[in-house]
Structures are given as structure tokens and as C-alpha cells.
Design an enzyme around this catalytic site. Structure first.
Site, PDB file in Angstrom:
ATOM      1  N   LYS A  79       4.565  30.023 -27.944  1.00  0.00           N
ATOM      2  CA  LYS A  79       4.588  31.600 -27.541  1.00  0.00           C
ATOM      3  C   LYS A  79       6.031  32.335 -27.642  1.00  0.00           C
ATOM      4  O   LYS A  79       6.947  31.440 -27.209  1.00  0.00           O
ATOM      5  CB  LYS A  79       4.251  31.647 -25.940  1.00  0.00           C
ATOM      6  CG  LYS A  79       4.221  33.023 -25.306  1.00  0.00           C
ATOM      7  CD  LYS A  79       3.446  33.184 -23.849  1.00  0.00           C
ATOM      8  CE  LYS A  79       3.149  34.569 -23.575  1.00  0.00           C
ATOM      9  NZ  LYS A  79       2.530  34.466 -22.037  1.00  0.00           N
ATOM     10  N   SER A 160      -1.375  37.885 -20.940  1.00  0.00           N
ATOM     11  CA  SER A 160      -0.480  38.068 -22.080  1.00  0.00           C
ATOM     12  C   SER A 160      -0.277  36.864 -23.485  1.00  0.00           C
ATOM     13  O   SER A 160       0.145  37.273 -24.402  1.00  0.00           O
ATOM     14  CB  SER A 160       1.097  38.387 -21.721  1.00  0.00           C
ATOM     15  OG  SER A 160       1.666  37.157 -21.157  1.00  0.00           O
ATOM     16  N   SER A 184      -1.731  35.414 -17.260  1.00  0.00           N
ATOM     17  CA  SER A 184      -1.668  35.332 -18.651  1.00  0.00           C
ATOM     18  C   SER A 184      -1.689  33.888 -19.325  1.00  0.00           C
ATOM     19  O   SER A 184      -1.947  33.830 -20.716  1.00  0.00           O
ATOM     20  CB  SER A 184      -0.153  35.627 -18.778  1.00  0.00           C
ATOM     21  OG  SER A 184      -0.041  37.019 -18.667  1.00  0.00           O
TER      22      SER A 184
END
Lengths: 494, 97, 482
Positions: A79, A160, A184
């Protein structure tokens, strides 16, 4: 014939060990998969294919010398909130510009230490603020799944960690790192039909991860199944003296716990999670989950979490407050993008840099956070929210006297379309209604793919556990996974 | 509690976010929506409740490190990402005190 | 009579409180492993934590905690076993994180007291409200470029103790005495070097004025005053300004001001409309700071002797209160004196240190840290006086020689043959020669002009090149002159 991208992490490690495949072959397959599908899905912000192949060659050499690590040769996506030494890190924000960290986050460093190969940096909501991956400065991520009756409608992967979940679901990575502040990891995992765990607060070091809300942020993995999550978490976790909130507790063999079974475990069903507007399919899946666990030998125990219904508004005070402070460092002076006029003074430079560098959702949360901390409002908002948070945590602490784990739906709906729910921030915030309590109380939460809705979209169940008892969470998750036997795959897949 | 435009501007000032007038109006509506929704917290009885601070589910204390020089000596790495590097310094528009 | 300033409307009382920032003596910074040394190349002592880079986290330095606790103990203050760090949020060029980590709501040290001594010898207790740990900011350099300021983050993250006093001071003298005393205490404790020139200690001075018997009026804060003298000047200048404002019918606005040392006046800082909305909240990166009572007790047991205790001990050794005071002002002086006096007569040692030695430092414009004579050698000189090797006069000569080259007095005595003559035979011979040459003076002496005794001593000493033992010379002369 097994294709390289068909392997799970556990299976891939066995195949690598038996020399049925090499790290280079695995990595090449993933780099090709990314080339083929990333233009559509936009799951990666930065692809480091060449570097990945070099790492894979080095990995094969280590294995040949008998120096294989726990994740030797496994290609992963990272990420783009984790700082990676020498590789641009964006947090999906314009404000970080071409920031190249001179340091490696502890979690990604741990994965490297164990031999993992990094394919690139995965898209996300800007500064991890969002539930649809629509706030990224690098464009939205598309969910590889689509609705049976409307296959051209582009769906969100959740957020997210939308890039992480989409990449793993579409097999553009064997697994990925993610972070979870209000859901998330778990919400995008559920939207994309994969597994993801947010461990106990303090389990993974936050050092080197771009901060959103420090008291809520936790790193964790997303992967195709529960066991793969367990394998990744074991490498990612561990005490880090560089993070004062890192927990100095031993890291057990999480993968072993997946097969433990649930016989004799008491599973809590919180009365307050039966929301009025809950989709019948989700309600049905939740009941199915209890039935599966009961069949596997668990006892279902009703519990009460009376303050859980205040979790979302509590979160939307605490998280923006911390974010408003955490994001003050993005000022165009030491790194990142700067926006200024020729005659700008320092204040003007700050204001232009931050207005141009932050997207609308980030600006909104900075404004909320600044407001709730400002003179005259601190007690009414921030302090009040932290007291309610304490009550939410206390509800869980009381529940642990009666149960070993809690089962809830992961999300109130399946994945929605990119053009839905974008008008009203509060509607978007409601996505995290089931996940956010675990962040506020610091508890581990695992999302397990458990079924499909009427449109053929994946739905997930969430297992919440006691502090630092991820093993029980994995045991329950493993039992659910075996019972659900989720084998569906998305429409876009390598 | 409802936010007026002046408060929106004051908060934006504190946060160093440049807003034009249409943005002030839009944010005022959005923030009032969010704050109105947050207002439900006021109905919770929190008398005598210690506020939570930090994210740990178990009691924790600050870990200490030994006093030793283990970092620094890397001016170039510290300055390399700067939008305006002036030799061994970061450059900003002149600050008048 | 208490201090007042005379205005058109009569006398005004001055009320002063000080917030002193003292840099903690430690190798590395409060929350990072970068060095704290003064005067390094720009940005060479900066970790990514100090520069506020993404994902960087603070970890506290144990020694900084210990130094704060030692200081608290030295101020007779309460040590809080539970304290916490908050974030103070504001934007500034030299504040990389956009917030300062400080202890707002729960400081590590609570109330304490400092006893100050004033010029008339009287003492007064000044309350200490609190002491807390916080980070220093970086430094802005304004003179390197016509339109830019340059930022150096070497100081960013260095540990500071902010020591806040009660508004207990009532004159510039008291404010000066308080700052001096505080500086003396932290220097004795070794918790701050007290170098005000280098910014290791600086004071924010809160000043207000009032008529006798009134409640406090509005105060102004004068930022970053960096010497005792300037604190005293700033208090008076600001008090006079406020008196003028009040007496001309105006109102003093609470604000932050700067002291212009060249003009000797204070001026308003560029107003920041949001300066007072710091949005403090507990730093979520830092769990509470928890101390063990046993650890605090151990620090207490190992605390060095503080100036008040040391002064009292010196008086107990027979020193005058004045000498005891002078010798304890600077801990280096006291340490020097301790060596000189060790195993010797403390009063004699004190006389030498405060007399000839201080005079020599003055004359040579040297500092005790750069002493021309070691304390050991000065002590050795005292030994030579005590055992009769040197007369007082010879000792002064030897001392002068020691100033030129810091040699042991014994070797100087040997090399230059300065040993005093105690051989009675030699003295008798010299006395006899003097008497033989001054028969007339003997007659006058014996005729009652006893003042001439000094003349004979002088002549004898002269004849012996000053090396005759004065006591023996006296004895022999008395015998001879009957």
C-alpha cells in the site's frame, strides 16, 4: 495445469520449496498480470517490475543456498502509505509530490527480511481517508467484480486499501500490505471477496507508515484466504522500539491457529448490530455464519455492546482531530510539493501548498479535526468523543467475560458503484459502521469472504477478538472459511 | 452548534488551508451536516468516565530509550526532498518577527 | 521598603513571573537519537523524526526524564509519577511537525520553591508552579538572503525544561535573583549548562503593574530574554510602559512582546490572530510517562550538593557568609575551592581563593574553567606556607611564578631557591651584621624609640633577600636587643 498466479501464498511457498516454480517465474507472471489489468483497475500507483525481477533473482539465489526466509520469493504489493526506501511514496496525495523516502517502514522491512518480492505501490484513498478509493489523487481503483445484471457498471473496491484489495482479488499480487483506521482493510477485503485482518493496536509497528490517525491506524495484510493472511501477519508483526505504541508481546504462529477449529469456543452475537436498514442478504449471511460455527462446535452467546451505535460519530471526531495534527507537516518546506506565488510570504505559501496539495475529503477532515480541537469546542467534541470511546472499549472488555470472539457482518452492503454515495459525506462514512468499533477499542478484526449477494458480489463476515488474541480470531475465521467454501472469482482476473 | 461562514474561515486559517468563497459555502454546508450527525454524542451519559487517550486496548506506559547519539549526520538525505534547498538549509520566504 | 515605580498617580507595584526554558543536558534529543551539541554544521544533527518526515515516530530519551526529575528534586518540587505529552499545534517555519510535543495538562514536575537572596542579605521564597519537558524548535536564519529565511533544524527536538514561576516577584532585582538562582541550581545539578549566550537558558518574562492592594492587572509576556541583566532591564522598561498606558487612560492589552536590547524598550511582536488557539490534545504517539517511586528515590539519593546546602556547610567550616556566598555562586568555583581546601585550613584556603587567586584571574582576564593555576598546585602552596617552607611574602612570589607556568610550588621553590631560611645560625649572622652597621639606631631603640624594631626586621630581611623566616628573625632580634 496450475498457473503461477493460481497459487496461494501457502501453496506458493510449498511449490518454491519443491522447486516446482521459481521466484522469477512467479514474479514474471505477476508483472505480466499487472501490465494486462492495471490500466483498467488502477490498483497500482507505481509498478516496480524491474526491481521486482531483480529481487526475485536474488531470492532464488538465497533459496538455492538454503537461506530461504519465511516469505522467500513471494511477490507482494505494498500500500502506498508505507514508506519504501528509494521508491516514491505518495499516500495517493498530490502534496507528497515526488517524495522518495530515505527509509523503509518497519512492516515492509520485515517482509523484505523474510524474502518477499515487492511488485509496486498500491493505490488507496488519499491519506487513507475514504471508503471507496475514490479520493486518490491518482484516480479511483475499480473493483474487479461486477454486478451480474449490470456488468458494465464500474464498482468501487472499498477503501481506503482499495488498491490492495483489488490487486489481490484480481491476482495482480499474491498478497498485499494494507492499513486500517476505521475499516480500511476489512471493508475493501469484503467488497473484493478476499480476507483481511486488522490486528490488535500495537501488534504491527506504525514506524514508516504515513500517519492518518495515530491512535487508530494499524497495518495488516490482505490475501486470498485466511491462512495467507496469517502467514503475512506473522512476518509483518513484532515489537519495534522505534514505535512507542508497539506492543512488546511474542508473535505466535498465526497460521497454525487457522486449523485449530472452534469446538468449545463461545461466539458473541451483539444485539446492537442488527441495524434497521441492514440488507436481508447480509442479515441472512450473518445468521448462516452462526449456524456454521455452531455446527463446528461453538456456542453462540448473546451479548450487548450498548455504545457501539455511537462508534461512527466518535470516530469522526477522534480520527479527524488526530489527522489535522498529523497532516500539519505537509507544508511544502522539507519534502513534497510546494505551491507559491512569486511574492508569497510563508503563510501564503502554506495556504496555497495545502489547498492545492490536499484533495476535498482530506481538506474536509482537516477542517473537522481543527474545529473539534479548537478553543471552546474541545470539551464538547474531542473530550466527549474520547469518553464515549472509553465506554465503547469498556463494552467490549465486559463482553470478553462471556465470549471468546464476536461475529458481525463486515459491511452493511456489497460493493457500490463509483457514481453512488459520493454526494453526502455522512452516507459514505456509514460504510464503516461494523468495522470502526474494533479500531476505537484497539481490537483485532478479520474479514472473511463468506458468500455472494443476489448480484453475484462478494459479502464478508467479521470476527472480532480479544486484545492480542489473533489466534482465536484466525481459528474462527478458518472455520468460517471452510464452511463457506468461497470459490467464486471476479470478472477481471489474471 | 452550527458553523457560520466566519468560523469556517477562522478554522481554515488555523489549518492553513486557502479557501475561496464558493468553497467556504460548500464546506459550511458539509461540515454542518457532519457536525449535526456527530451531535448525537451529546446524548451519551459520560459522567465520571475517564477519556481514552491512545489506541491500546491494554494499559501501557511509555518505553524509554538510552541516551546515545544514534542518528543524524545525514544533512544531504534530510535536505534532498526539499522543494527549495539553499545549500545546507531549507529555504522559505523571509520570515519577519 | 518594597520596590515601586513612581508614576503621575503615585507609586505602582510591579508583578513578575518567569517562564524559563532550560536546555536539558543530554547527548541526544528528547525524542530522537540525533546529537545536541552546540555549533554544528546546519542540519547535520537532524534525524527524520526531528525533520517531521512522514511516518516518523518519537521515542523518549530516559536521561532527559531523569534530568527533569533531578531538577524537580533540586527545586523541592513534587515529582508526578504519572505525566503525559500533548501536542501544541501551530505552524511555523522552524516547527517541522506543525506541532510541538510538550506537557500541557499533566507536567512531570508540580509545585516547588526557590529561595532567592537579595542585595540587602534578605531572602524570599518564589513559588515554582511547574516544570515540564518539551521539544525545542529549529532555527531561522534571516541574514543569508535578501528575500528568504533559511531553516536549520539542528535544535529541533532538543529537550527543554520549561520552568514556570508563580507571579511572586515584585522588582527587577527579584526577577534577576530568581533567574540567577535557578541557573545556579541547574548548573549544580548538571541538568542544564546554563549558557545563556548559546541559548541554553532563556526566559519569557510576564510583567504587570498594579496599585497597592489591587488584584493583578493584565500582563504582557516578553519573549526570549537571554541574560539576567536583560531580564531586569526588560521588567523595568515594560513596567514603565504599562504605567504610562494606564495613566494616560489606556488599557494594557495581553500580548507577546520583544525586548529591544539596544533601545532598552519592549515592542509588540507581529500579531498572530490565532496565536492562542494551540489545539492541545494528548499525543497519540506517546503513552503516558510512568515513573517508579524507587527510581525517583535513587535519583534523589544521588543528587549532588546544592548551592544553599554547600554555602551553609562552608559557613560551618568557619568561612564568612560573604566568602561562602562568593565561593558557591558558580559550581566550578566551589569545586576549585573544595580541592584547595581539602585537608587544609578552610579559612586560609578561602582567603587565598577569594583574594590573590581571584585578583589574578581578573588581572589576567582568565576564567576559572581556564585557570592559570590548578587547584592542586594552589593547595600545595598552602602546604608550603603551613609547614614553614614559605613565608607569606615568599608565597606571593611563588604564586606569581605559578601564574606564569602552572608548575608545582615545590619545584618552583627548588628551582628559584625561594625556600625561606629557618637556620637560626644564618639568621643570627644576618641580624648581627645589621646591628653592627646600625649602632646609632640601637641606641635610639634602647632609648625608647621602639618603633625602630620594624626597621631592624626590614634590614635583616633585605640582607637575607627576603628569605628569612619572619618569626625567627623577630625572635633573634628581640633576644639581641634585649
Amino acid at each position: 495445469m496450475m498457473r503461477p498466479t493460481d497459487y496461494t501464498i501457502a501453496g506458493g511457498l510449498r511449490a518454491l520449496e519443491k522447486r516446482e516454480i521459481s521466484a522469477v517465474e512467479l514474479t514474471e507472471a505477476y508483472v505480466k498480470a499487472i501490465e494486462a489489468h492495471n490500466p483498467r483497475l488502477n490498483a497500482y500507483i507505481t509498478v516496480t517490475g524491474e526491481q521486482a525481477l531483480a529481487e526475485a533473482r536474488a531470492s532464488d539465489a538465497r533459496r538455492a543456498k538454503g537461506e530461504a526466509g519465511a516469505l522467500e520469493g513471494i511477490p507482494l504489493g505494498i500500500k502506498d502509505l508505507f514508506c519504501t526506501a528509494g521508491t516514491r511514496t505518495t499516500a495517493a496525495s498530490r502534496i507528497l509530490g515526488d517524495f522518495v523516502p530515505p527509509y523503509e517502514s518497519t512492516v515492509s522491512g520485515n517482509l523484505k527480511r523474510d524474502g518477499a518480492v515487492f511488485l509496486g505501490k498500491l493505490n488507496l484513498d488519499e491519506f487513507a481517508m475514504g471508503s471507496a478509493n475514490t479520493t486518490s489523487a491518482f484516480g479511483p481503483v475499480e473493483n474487479p467484480w461486477s454486478r451480474a445484471n449490470d456488468p458494465t457498471k464500474r464498482l468501487v473496491p472499498g477503501g481506503s486499501s482499495g488498491g490492495s484489495a483489488a490487486a489481490v482479488a484480481a491476482r495482480l499480487a499474491m498478497g498485499a500490505t494494507a492499513t486500517d483506521t476505521g475499516g480500511s482493510i476489512r471493508q475493501p477485503a469484503a467488497f473484493c471477496g478476499i480476507a483481511g485482518i486488522k490486528p490488535t493496536y500495537g501488534r504491527c509497528s506504525r514506524w514508516g507508515i504515513v500517519a492518518y490517525a495515530s491512535s487508530l491506524d494499524q497495518a495488516g495484510p490482505v490475501a486470498r484466504n485466511v491462512e495467507d493472511c496469517a502467514i503475512l501477519l506473522r512476518s509483518m508483526a513484532g515489537f519495534d522500539p522505534k514505535d512507542s505504541t508497539s506492543a512488546n508481546v511474542a508473535v505466535p504462529d498465526f497460521a497454525a491457529a487457522c486449523a485449530r477449529g472452534v469446538k468449545g469456543l463461545r461466539i458473541g452475537v451483539p444485539a446492537e448490530y442488527t441495524l434497521p436498514g441492514l440488507a436481508p442478504e447480509i442479515e441472512a449471511l450473518w445468521q448462516q455464519g452462526f449456524a456454521w460455527l455452531k455446527d463446528a462446535g461453538a456456542e453462540i452467546v448473546p451479548i450487548s455492546l450498548p455504545h457501539a451505535k455511537y462508534a461512527l460519530p466518535t470516530y469522526y471526531v477522534v480520527a479527524p482531530a488526530e489527522a489535522s495534527s498529523n497532516l500539519a507537516r505537509y507544508d511544502g518546506v522539507r519534502f513534497g510539493a510546494r505551491t507559491a506565488e512569486r511574492d508569497s510570504d510563508l503563510r501564503d505559501l502554506y495556504e496555497r501548498t495545502r489547498a492545492a496539495g490536499f484533495g476535498a475529503e482530506v481538506r474536509r477532515r482537516i477542517m473537522i479535526g481543527t474545529y473539534v480541537l479548537s478553543a471552546g469546542y474541545y470539551d464538547a467534541y474531542y473530550l466527549k468523543a474520547q469518553k464515549v470511546r472509553a465506554l465503547i472499549a469498556r463494552d467490549f472488555a465486559e463482553a470478553w467475560a462471556k465470549v471468546d470472539a464476536i461475529l458481525t457482518p463486515a459491511t452493511p452492503t456489497s460493493a457500490f458503484a463509483m457514481d453512488e454515495r459520493q454526494d453526502d459525506p455522512v452516507t459514505m462514512y456509514l460504510n464503516d459502521v461494523f468495522t470502526v468499533t474494533a479500531n476505537l477499542a484497539g481490537l483485532p478484526g478479520l474479514s472473511v469472504p463468506a458468500g455472494l449477494d443476489g448480484q453475484g458480489l462478494p459479502l464478508g463476515l467479521q470476527v472480532i477478538g480479544k486484545p492480542f488474541d489473533e489466534e482465536t480470531v484466525f481459528a474462527v475465521g478458518g472455520a468460517l472459511e471452510r464452511a463457506a467454501n468461497f470459490t467464486a472469482t471476479p470478472q477481471v482476473m489474471a | 452548534m452550527s458553523l457560520d461562514a466566519a468560523t469556517v474561515r477562522r478554522v481554515a486559517n488555523l489549518a492553513r488551508l486557502r479557501l475561496d468563497e464558493t468553497e467556504v459555502e460548500k464546506l459550511q454546508t458539509e461540515l454542518n451536516g457532519i457536525l449535526g450527525w456527530i451531535e448525537q454524542l451529546q446524548t451519551v451519559d459520560t459522567d465520571g468516565v475517564e477519556p481514552m487517550a491512545g489506541g491500546s486496548p491494554v494499559p501501557v506506559a511509555l518505553p524509554w530509550r538510552q541516551d546515545a547519539v544514534t542518528d543524524g549526520g545525514q544533512a544531504d538525505a534530510v535536505l534532498r526532498n526539499a522543494p527549495d534547498r539553499e545549500g545546507e538549509y531549507f529555504g522559505v520566504p523571509k520570515v519577519v518577527e | 521598603m518594597s520596590y515601586t515605580l513612581e508614576g503621575d498617580t503615585g507609586p505602582w507595584e510591579v508583578v513578575v513571573g518567569l517562564e524559563v526554558h532550560a536546555q536539558v543536558l543530554s547527548e541526544s534529543k528528547l525524542f530522537s537519537g540525533a546529537a545536541t551539541a552546540f555549533g554544528a554544521e546546519p542540519n547535520s544533527q537532524v534525524s527524520f523524526v526531528d525533520a517531521g518526515f512522514p511516518g516518523m515516530l518519537p521515542v523518549i530519551n530516559a536521561e532527559c526524564v531523569a534530568q527533569a526529575v533531578r531538577t524537580g528534586l533540586g527545586l523541592n518540587a513534587q515529582v508526578n509519577l504519572w505525566s503525559r505529552f500533548d501536542r501544541k499545534n501551530y505552524f511555523y517555519a522552524d516547527l517541522p511537525q506543525g506541532y510541538q510535543i510538550s506537557q500541557f495538562a499533566h507536567p512531570i514536575i508540580g509545585t516547588g520553591v526557590i529561595e532567592i537572596t537579595l542585595g540587602d542579605g534578605s531572602t524570599k521564597n518564589i513559588g515554582v508552579t511547574r516544570l515540564h519537558l518539551e521539544q525545542d524548535a529549529g532555527k531561522s536564519v534571516h541574514d543569508q538572503h535578501p528575500s528568504k529565511s533559511f531553516i536549520d533544524l539542528n535544535r529541533s527536538g532538543v529537550a527543554l525544561m520549561e520552568i514556570v514561576s508563580e507571579p511572586d516577584m515584585r522588582s527587577p532585582e527579584e526577577a534577576g535573583a530568581y533567574l540567577s538562582k535557578l541557573r545556579q541550581i541547574v548548573r549544580y545539578l548538571g541538568t542544564c549548562d546554563g549558557n545563556m549566550d548559546e541559548g541554553s537558558m532563556r526566559a519569557d518574562v510576564n510583567v504587570s503593574v498594579r496599585k497597592s492592594g489591587e488584584e493583578f492587572r493584565t500582563r504582557c509576556e516578553i519573549k526570549n530574554v537571554n541574560s539576567v541583566r536583560f531580564v531586569m532591564q526588560a521588567v523595568e522598561a515594560e513596567a514603565r510602559r504599562q504605567i504610562e498606558v494606564w495613566e494616560s487612560g489606556g488599557t494594557v492589552e495581553q500580548e507577546t512582546r520583544l525586548f529591544d536590547t539596544a533601545r532598552g524598550t519592549t515592542r509588540s511582536m507581529r500579531s498572530k490572530e490565532d496565536a492562542h488557539d494551540y489545539r492541545y490534545f494528548p499525543d497519540p504517539d506517546l503513552p503516558p510517562l510512568v515513573l517508579e517511586q524507587s527510581w525517583v528515590d535513587e535519583l534523589k539519593a544521588n543528587l549532588p550538593e546544592l548551592p544553599d546546602a554547600r554555602r551553609a556547610r562552608y559557613v560551618g567550616l568557619g568561612l564568612s557568609p560573604y566568602d561562602a556566598h562568593v565561593l558557591t555562586i558558580e559550581k566550578e568555583t566551589a569545586a576549585f575551592f573544595e580541592i584547595v581546601a581539602k585537608g587544609r585550613d578552610a579559612k586560609v584556603a578561602a582567603n587565598w581563593v577569594t583574594g590573590d587567586y581571584f585578583a589574578a584571574l581578573n588581572r589576567l582576564k582568565r576564567d576559572i574553567s581556564d585557570s592559570p593555576v590548578s587547584a592542586e598546585n594552589l593547595g600545595g602552596l598552602l602546604d608550603l606556607i603551613a609547614d614553614g617552607t614559605l613565608s607569606g611574602k615568599l608565597a606571593k612570589d611563588v604564586f606569581e611564578a605559578m601564574l606564569e607556568a602552572d608548575e608545582s610550588p615545590a619545584s618552583i621553590v627548588e628551582k628559584r631557591g625561594l625556600r625561606q631560611v629557618t637556620d637560626t645560625g644564618a639568621i643570627e649572622a644576618a641580624v648581627d651584621a645589621v646591628l653592627a652597621a646600625n649602632a646609632d639606631k640601637i641606641a635610639q631603640y634602647q632609648g625608647g624609640k621602639v618603633g625602630l624594631f620594624g626597621f631592624f626586621v626590614g634590614q635583616t630581611m633585605k640582607a637575607m633577600a627576603g628569605k628569612g623566616n619572619p618569626a625567627l628573625v623577630n625572635d633573634v632580634l628581640k633576644k639581641r636587643l634585649g
